[in-house]
Motif scaffolding. Structure first.
Motif, PDB file in Angstrom:
ATOM      1  N   HIS A  98       1.831  25.643 -18.250  1.00 21.34           N
ATOM      2  CA  HIS A  98       0.400  25.676 -17.959  1.00 21.34           C
ATOM      3  C   HIS A  98      -0.372  25.745 -19.276  1.00 21.34           C
ATOM      4  O   HIS A  98      -0.113  26.611 -20.105  1.00 21.34           O
ATOM      5  CB  HIS A  98       0.064  26.861 -17.060  1.00 21.34           C
ATOM      6  CG  HIS A  98       0.920  26.891 -15.834  1.00 21.34           C
ATOM      7  ND1 HIS A  98       0.707  26.051 -14.768  1.00 21.34           N
ATOM      8  CD2 HIS A  98       2.025  27.620 -15.536  1.00 21.34           C
ATOM      9  CE1 HIS A  98       1.629  26.273 -13.856  1.00 21.34           C
ATOM     10  NE2 HIS A  98       2.448  27.221 -14.294  1.00 21.34           N
ATOM     11  N   TYR A 100      -4.008  25.938 -21.353  1.00 16.29           N
ATOM     12  CA  TYR A 100      -5.373  26.444 -21.242  1.00 16.29           C
ATOM     13  C   TYR A 100      -6.109  26.322 -22.573  1.00 16.29           C
ATOM     14  O   TYR A 100      -5.495  26.453 -23.633  1.00 16.29           O
ATOM     15  CB  TYR A 100      -5.382  27.931 -20.852  1.00 16.29           C
ATOM     16  CG  TYR A 100      -4.845  28.186 -19.476  1.00 16.29           C
ATOM     17  CD1 TYR A 100      -5.692  28.214 -18.376  1.00 16.29           C
ATOM     18  CD2 TYR A 100      -3.492  28.406 -19.282  1.00 16.29           C
ATOM     19  CE1 TYR A 100      -5.189  28.446 -17.104  1.00 16.29           C
ATOM     20  CE2 TYR A 100      -2.985  28.630 -18.013  1.00 16.29           C
ATOM     21  CZ  TYR A 100      -3.839  28.653 -16.928  1.00 16.29           C
ATOM     22  OH  TYR A 100      -3.346  28.881 -15.678  1.00 16.29           O
ATOM     23  N   ASN A 140      -3.450  32.652 -14.597  1.00 16.04           N
ATOM     24  CA  ASN A 140      -4.900  32.556 -14.391  1.00 16.04           C
ATOM     25  C   ASN A 140      -5.528  33.944 -14.295  1.00 16.04           C
ATOM     26  O   ASN A 140      -6.504  34.239 -14.980  1.00 16.04           O
ATOM     27  CB  ASN A 140      -5.219  31.795 -13.100  1.00 16.04           C
ATOM     28  CG  ASN A 140      -5.263  30.304 -13.276  1.00 16.04           C
ATOM     29  OD1 ASN A 140      -5.481  29.792 -14.364  1.00 16.04           O
ATOM     30  ND2 ASN A 140      -5.042  29.591 -12.183  1.00 16.04           N
ATOM     31  N   MET A 151     -12.876  29.179 -20.184  1.00 20.32           N
ATOM     32  CA  MET A 151     -11.473  29.056 -19.773  1.00 20.32           C
ATOM     33  C   MET A 151     -11.321  27.758 -18.998  1.00 20.32           C
ATOM     34  O   MET A 151     -11.858  27.608 -17.914  1.00 20.32           O
ATOM     35  CB  MET A 151     -11.048  30.240 -18.904  1.00 20.32           C
ATOM     36  CG  MET A 151      -9.593  30.145 -18.468  1.00 20.32           C
ATOM     37  SD  MET A 151      -9.099  31.636 -17.578  1.00 20.32           S
ATOM     38  CE  MET A 151      -8.240  30.904 -16.203  1.00 20.32           C
ATOM     39  N   LYS A 153      -8.429  24.899 -17.640  1.00 20.46           N
ATOM     40  CA  LYS A 153      -7.021  24.528 -17.446  1.00 20.46           C
ATOM     41  C   LYS A 153      -6.920  23.056 -17.801  1.00 20.46           C
ATOM     42  O   LYS A 153      -7.698  22.242 -17.321  1.00 20.46           O
ATOM     43  CB  LYS A 153      -6.605  24.756 -15.988  1.00 20.46           C
ATOM     44  CG  LYS A 153      -5.184  24.310 -15.686  1.00 20.46           C
ATOM     45  CD  LYS A 153      -4.319  25.487 -15.383  1.00 20.46           C
ATOM     46  CE  LYS A 153      -2.912  25.226 -14.924  1.00 20.46           C
ATOM     47  NZ  LYS A 153      -2.148  24.146 -15.321  1.00 20.46           N
TER      48      LYS A 153
END
Length: 176
Positions: A98, A100, A140, A151, A153
């Protein structure tokens, strides 16, 4: 007929047509897209996908162009010195990583990110770009609890995943 007078791309197309015309159960291709123009690449990908589905062919493609393979391959294997060092399902591997882009106020303590399983960390000014391994909702929630100003993604592609895996497993030493 003699194909020696054909361009590299035309020769490649002839060889691919021959290989695909016999519809083998297994087909091994080495740098299959090398020398093909964009339209030929697209056509070849469509043919490969239909043959895999209709003829239940297994096609193994070795390539250094991972972006070229991402939309047609479902599994990968990482070869190092003739040994498969890592392998897996592309989609499930991508779902474990993931990415970010986050920014915090000036007094943010970066050590508060230490509890995350971060495999890539880059900072420019106040903007931090991280790639974490783990469960998305947990990551998250953890990041939100740190009260970021920004923030986002970001998506991660197979080529980036490959580079992260290579660095993480230590197959190649990168020094900036």
């Amino acid at each position: 007929s003699n194909t020696n007078k054909f361009s590299k791309g035309m020769q490649r197309q002839v060889y691919l047509c021959l290989a695909l015309s016999i519809a083998p159960k297994y087909l091994l291709l080495d740098e299959a897209f090398d020398g093909l123009d964009p339209l030929a690449r697209l056509t070849f990908k469509r043919i490969i996908l239909s043959l895999m589905e209709e003829k239940e062919m297994t096609i193994i493609i070795s390539s250094h162009s991972l972006r070229e393979l991402e939309d047609i391959c479902d599994c990968y294997g990482l070869l190092d010195g003739g040994v498969i060092e890592s392998s897996g399902d592309i989609e499930s591997s991508l779902n474990q990583y993931h990415k970010y882009q986050i920014a915090f106020s000036d007094n943010f303590d970066e050590s508060s990110l230490n509890h995350l399983n971060i495999v890539s960390y880059e900072k420019v000014g106040r903007v931090i770009q991280i790639v974490c391994i783990g469960e998305e909702e947990q990551i998250n929630n953890s990041l939100i609890s740190l009260d970021p100003i920004i923030m986002d993604k970001l998506s991660i592609d197979f080529e980036e995943l490959f580079i992260l895996k290579v660095k993480k497993e230590g197959y190649i030493n990168y020094e900036k």
